[in-house]
Structure formats: structure tokens, C-alpha cells
Write an enzyme that holds these catalytic residues in place. Structure first.
Site, PDB file in Angstrom:
ATOM      1  CE  LYS A 280      70.047 -77.166 -49.074  1.00 41.19           C
ATOM      2  NZ  LYS A 280      70.824 -77.826 -50.124  1.00 41.19           N
TER       3      LYS A 280
ATOM      4  CG  HIS B 257      71.838 -73.710 -42.114  1.00 47.65           C
ATOM      5  ND1 HIS B 257      71.839 -72.622 -42.948  1.00 47.65           N
ATOM      6  CD2 HIS B 257      73.141 -74.066 -41.980  1.00 47.65           C
ATOM      7  CE1 HIS B 257      73.082 -72.350 -43.306  1.00 47.65           C
ATOM      8  NE2 HIS B 257      73.883 -73.199 -42.726  1.00 47.65           N
TER       9      HIS B 257
ATOM     10  CE  LYS C 126      80.180 -80.427 -39.455  1.00 46.29           C
ATOM     11  NZ  LYS C 126      79.926 -79.805 -40.757  1.00 46.29           N
TER      12      LYS C 126
END
Ligand code: NAP
Length: 487
Positions: free
Chosen positions: A182, A240, A334
Site C-alpha cells: 500500500k 498484516h 469484522k
């Protein structure tokens, strides 16, 4: 500002799992965008492979459909697309059998850059590596790209590293973590190491704490059974979030070179302290009731007794000179309130306030947004404009990359396309080294073993919330609070 396109050498890129979800959504449309940018040399070829029987023309139709579905219309120029499709080929192989491998060996050129993207289940990595070698498909410099998850604990990661090492040197193995592709994440290094402003403040003396949030609004529906074997710790934190933490916390590498950068990241992982049980909150989303009901996590996972976490928040300590006393709070989940990923470096208070307006005062925060709207904001205090005395107000110094690049955002390369081009260039800086992955599992394993041994169940939380109440307490207890999760 026009972004520079750095040419690469002609290549043959073989994508195993070319008919799969990842190839369709990310890899193939990403390659087309690189083609549009002029970065795919005319003699290069992209060779799809999977078990499904298909000819070259069938694969070209498949890719054209994927591009139509996953790229904005403005990027779909018919003539250029046709030229791009001519670079595409398809050879069916079975990773576990002998079918197709001789054909693949005859097709792939040995005198160009070779890259093999393993976009398949990790259980097939070893089979493919072995056959690439055994059938003489790969040359001595061939690069292999392996997807996540890289193991599910230290033992399985070690076994996977050992299997790949039978056929490929570490310098040939590219373990992908798309977060590292990114724009913002790479900018973290530029901001830290290409400016004099931040580095002197980048330590426990001046940074109160760091927050890393990766929040999603979607649940695990559709891939619930798969996710249930993993959970937020394995799916997000070990890879991550660990990588983001390393880039924030690492020392300056002696130069921007793959091993120099990865050596520094590895030192951070080694300095991570074991996490105390009271510093972790695990959560699992409830069902949504009312007009638009939605299933609970356990229903999505088709496992009524599931104790897997769909949310985790934790306080992490780094035991080194730079960070002693500065906690790093990580949070991911989530079905949260908004889809937003952010790193926030929260600075300490000024040592002594000369202003009477205590109310308007806020600490400086450097916020690095990963999604949506990649960019950075530094909040600073100024005097509120106009008469009325010296009242303070917070204003953002904002740098949105889309604006800075003079684009609408659609031209910022996606993480996958950037990383694939790095593979072709032979640059491993943004890929995880084997020892890094193992060190990350060595830190993660005892944490998971701890909650398993204690038989802990995750705390329920409402869909659309910020996670379980206990996660708020994790910071309140330290006199701090989470930043709001918002798009
Ligand atoms: P997928 O949709 O299930 O696709 C799997 C691919 O593997 C298909 O093309 C399948 O085609 C092929 N395949 C299966 N068995 C094979 C065999 N024996 N020999 C040769 N090819 C075989 O999976 P995916 O979602 O694309 O994920 C691929 C990898 O990326 C996984 O490691 C996943 O964890 C990782 N990943 C995916 C995402 C994502 O967003 N999808 C994100 C991050 C990481 P055939 O059935 O025709 O053989």
C-alpha cells in the site's frame, strides 16, 4: 504530479490458481493496469494455470470479463485491452499430479525473468515447488510468490519454509503481504526516514502510545468455515498488523535494501514482550435482529460452539530503548461500525501549558490512513481565528495521496500490482523473509496457546459497534481512549 514508470525486463509470469478469486479480482486486473501504465514489455507473457480445462482464447475471455467486472469503466479501452489479452496464455496443470507439467515446461521461456505466482491453497505450495523443479520449468533465478496464510503456527511455518527451501533459495522466495504494497505503508518509511521532522520525536519520550486499527464492516459469511480455523489473531495480527507495527517501530536501516530493512523489522519482533492475558480482548459478533436480520458469527461459521474470535484488541509492549513505556494498541475485527484502517501515533502533552484554554487542547496525532482514502493527517493546535482571546483549536495538516498525485485516486497502483512489479524487478524489500514469519509465529503461538489452555470464550459484540465493551476498558484503564472508527 505524474508518476514515473520504471521499466522492467521482459518476463514470463505463471499464475497458478489463475481461475481463482484472488487472480480474478486482484492479480489479473492489476496486471492490466500495469500494462496501461506501459510497464509490461511487449515480449512479456502472462500464463494462467489451474486444473480447469481451457485454451488460450478461453482464458482471454475469462480475463476480459474479470477486467470488465473489477476495473472502473474509464480504464477499459477496447483496443488496448485486446493488445493486453494477446500477452495471455493458459496451460492446465494439476499441482498434485503429472498432467500438464511437461507442456508447461515446453512453454515457459528460460531466458527471460521467470516468476511463478502461487495463488492457490498453501497445501499446494510444496507440490508446485517440487514440480517446477522436477519438470525443469524453473531456471536458477526463477522467483516464486507465495500467498498468505504462511502457516498456522510456528511448526507449520517452519515446515513450509523447509519445503520451499528444498527447491528455491531464500532470495527467490517472495512471501506476499499485500499491506506492504500500500502507498501509505511505504510512505511511512518515507515520512520517517526522508524528513528531519519526525524521527527526533519518534520514541517513548515523545510518543504517548500508538493505535493500529483494521476494521471491517463485513462478516465472515461465505468463508466462515475457513475463517473459523483461523480467527483474527492468525488472519490479521500475526501478519498484516505485525508488519505495520514493525515499520512504525523499527530503527532506520543503514540503507533501503531488502535485507537491511528486514533485519530491522526482525529486531522489533524479537523485542515484543509476551502479552499478558488481561491485555487481550477477544470478541465474536452477535446476530443482528430487527428489520434486516443478519446471522451471528457462529451461524456464519456453521459452528454453534465456535470459540474463534472475529475481533481482537490487545496492548503490546516493545522491550527496547526506543519504545520502553510506549504501548502499542492493536485492534481488528469484522462487522464493525465502519471499514477503516488507520495507524495513529499519539504524541505526549506539551511539558507545560502556558495557555489557560485547557478545554480546546488536544495532543498532536499523526494519523496514517490505509483505507479508504489513503493519506496522512497531522493534527496540530492553533489559535482559534478571530477575537475572543487565546482560544485553542485543533486543525489537520492533511495529505491525501490521491490529491497529492493530482488524480482521482483510480491511478494509485493497487498493492498487488506494485508488489508483482517488485517481483519482476527482483526487489524483496516489501516481502517477508522466512525468519521474520517464524519470529512472528513464535510470538503469536504462546498467546493463542494461553487462551486455549484457559478455555476462554470470546466476548459477544453487536454488529455495527466498535467491538466488545472490554476493548474500550483496555484503554480506559490506562487513561486513554480508542480513536473513533470512521470512514
Ligand atoms: P480459490 O478461489 O479457491 O482459487 C483456488 C485456485 O486454485 C483455483 O484457480 C483452482 O482452480 C486452483 N486449484 C485448486 N486445486 C488445484 C490443483 N490441485 N492444481 C492446480 N490448481 C488448483 O482461492 P483464492 O481465494 O483465489 O486464494 C488463493 C490463495 O490466495 C490462497 O492461498 C488464499 O489464502 C490467498 N489469498 C486470497 C485472498 C482473496 O481475497 N481471495 C486474499 C488473500 C490471500 P481449479 O479448481 O480449476 O484447479
Amino acid at each position: 504530479m505524474v508518476s514515473r514508470v520504471i521499466p522492467v525486463d521482459p518476463f514470463d509470469l505463471v499464475i497458478f490458481g489463475a481461475t481463482g478469486d484472488l487472480a480474478r479480482r486482484k492479480i489479473l486486473p492489476g496486471l492490466y493496469r500495469r500494462y496501461l501504465a506501459g510497464q509490461v514489455p511487449e515480449t512479456s507473457r502472462i500464463i494462467g494455470s489451474a486444473r480447469s480445462e481451457m485454451d488460450h482464447a478461453g482464458f482471454r475471455d475469462f480475463v476480459a470479463e474479470a477486467i470488465a467486472e473489477f476495473l472502473p469503466k474509464a480504464r477499459q479501452d477496447g483496443q488496448t485491452l485486446q493488445r493486453f489479452l494477446e500477452h495471455l496464455h493458459y496451460i492446465p496443470v494439476d499441482a498434485r499430479g503429472d498432467g500438464g507439467w511437461a507442456e508447461l515446461a515446453g512453454f515457459v521461456r528460460r531466458d527471460v525473468v521467470q516468476a511463478f505466482y502461487f495463488s492457490v491453497a498453501p497445501s499446494l505450495f510444496g507440490d508446485i515447488a517440487e514440480r517446477l523443479h522436477g519438470y525443469g520449468v524453473a531456471n536458477a533465478e526463477a522467483r516464486i510468490v507465495v500467498e498468505k496464510p504462511f502457516g498456522r503456527d510456528l511448526d507449520s511455518a517452519k515446515a513450509l519454509n523447509a519445503t520451499l527451501a528444498l527447491h528455491f533459495a531464500e532470495s527467490q522466495i517472495y512471501r506476499i503481504d499485500h499491506y506492504l504494497g500500500k502507498e501509505t505503508v511505504q510512505n511511512l518509511m518515507a515520512v520517517r526516514f526522508a524528513n528531519i521532522l519526525f524521527e527526533p520525536l519518534w520514541n517513548a519520550r515523545h510518543v504517548d502510545h500508538v493505535q493500529i486499527t483494521v476494521a471491517e464492516t463485513v462478516g465472515v459469511g461465505g468463508r466462515g468455515a475457513y475463517y473459523d480455523k483461523s480467527g483474527a489473531m492468525r488472519d490479521m495480527v500475526q501478519n498484516h498488523m505485525m508488519q505495520l507495527l514493525c515499520l512504525i517501530a523499527m530503527e532506520a536501516p543503514y540503507r533501503f535494501d531488502p535485507d537491511a530493512v528486514r533485519d530491522e523489522k526482525l529486531k522489533v519482533i524479537h523485542a515484543l514482550q509476551p502479552v499478558r492475558p488481561e491485555d487481550i480482548v477477544r470478541g465474536q459478533y452477535r446476530a443482528r435482529t430487527g428489520v434486516t436480520p443478519e446471522p451471528s458469527y457462529a451461524e456464519d461459521a456453521e459452528n454453534p460452539a465456535s470459540t474463534t474470535e472475529s475481533f481482537i484488541a490487545m496492548k503490546v509492549a516493545i522491550a527496547n530503548w526506543r519504545w520502553k513505556g510506549t504501548p502499542f494498541y492493536l485492534r481488528t475485527g469484522k462487522k464493525l461500525r465502519a471499514r477503516a484502517s488507520e495507524i495513529a501515533i499519539v504524541f505526549k502533552e506539551v511539558p507545560h501549558s502556558i495557555f489557560e484554554d485547557e478545554e480546546g487542547w488536544r495532543e498532536n496525532v499523526l494519523s496514517i490512513r490505509l483505507q479508504p482514502n489513503e493519506g496522512m493527517t497531522l493534527s496540530v493546535m492553533i489559535k482559534e481565528p478571530g477575537p475572543g482571546g487565546m482560544r485553542l483549536t485543533e486543525v489537520p495538516l492533511d495529505m491525501s495521496f490521491a490529491e497529492a498525485l493530482g488524480e482521482d485516486g483510480t491511478d494509485i497502483p493497487d498493492a498487488y500490482e506494485r508488489l508483482i512489479m517488485d517481483v519482476i524487478r527482483g526487489n524483496q524489500t516489501l516481502f517477508m523473509r522466512g525468519d521474520e514469519v517464524e519470529a512472528a509465529w513464535a510470538w503469536t503461538d504462546p498467546i493463542i496457546a494461553g487462551w486455549e489452555a484457559r478455555g476462554e470464550k470470546p466476548k459477544p459484540y453487536d454488529p455495527g459497534s466498535s467491538g466488545p465493551e472490554d476493548a474500550l476498558m483496555l484503554l480506559h484503564r490506562d487513561g486513554r481512549r480508542w480513536r473513533e472508527i470512521r470512514e
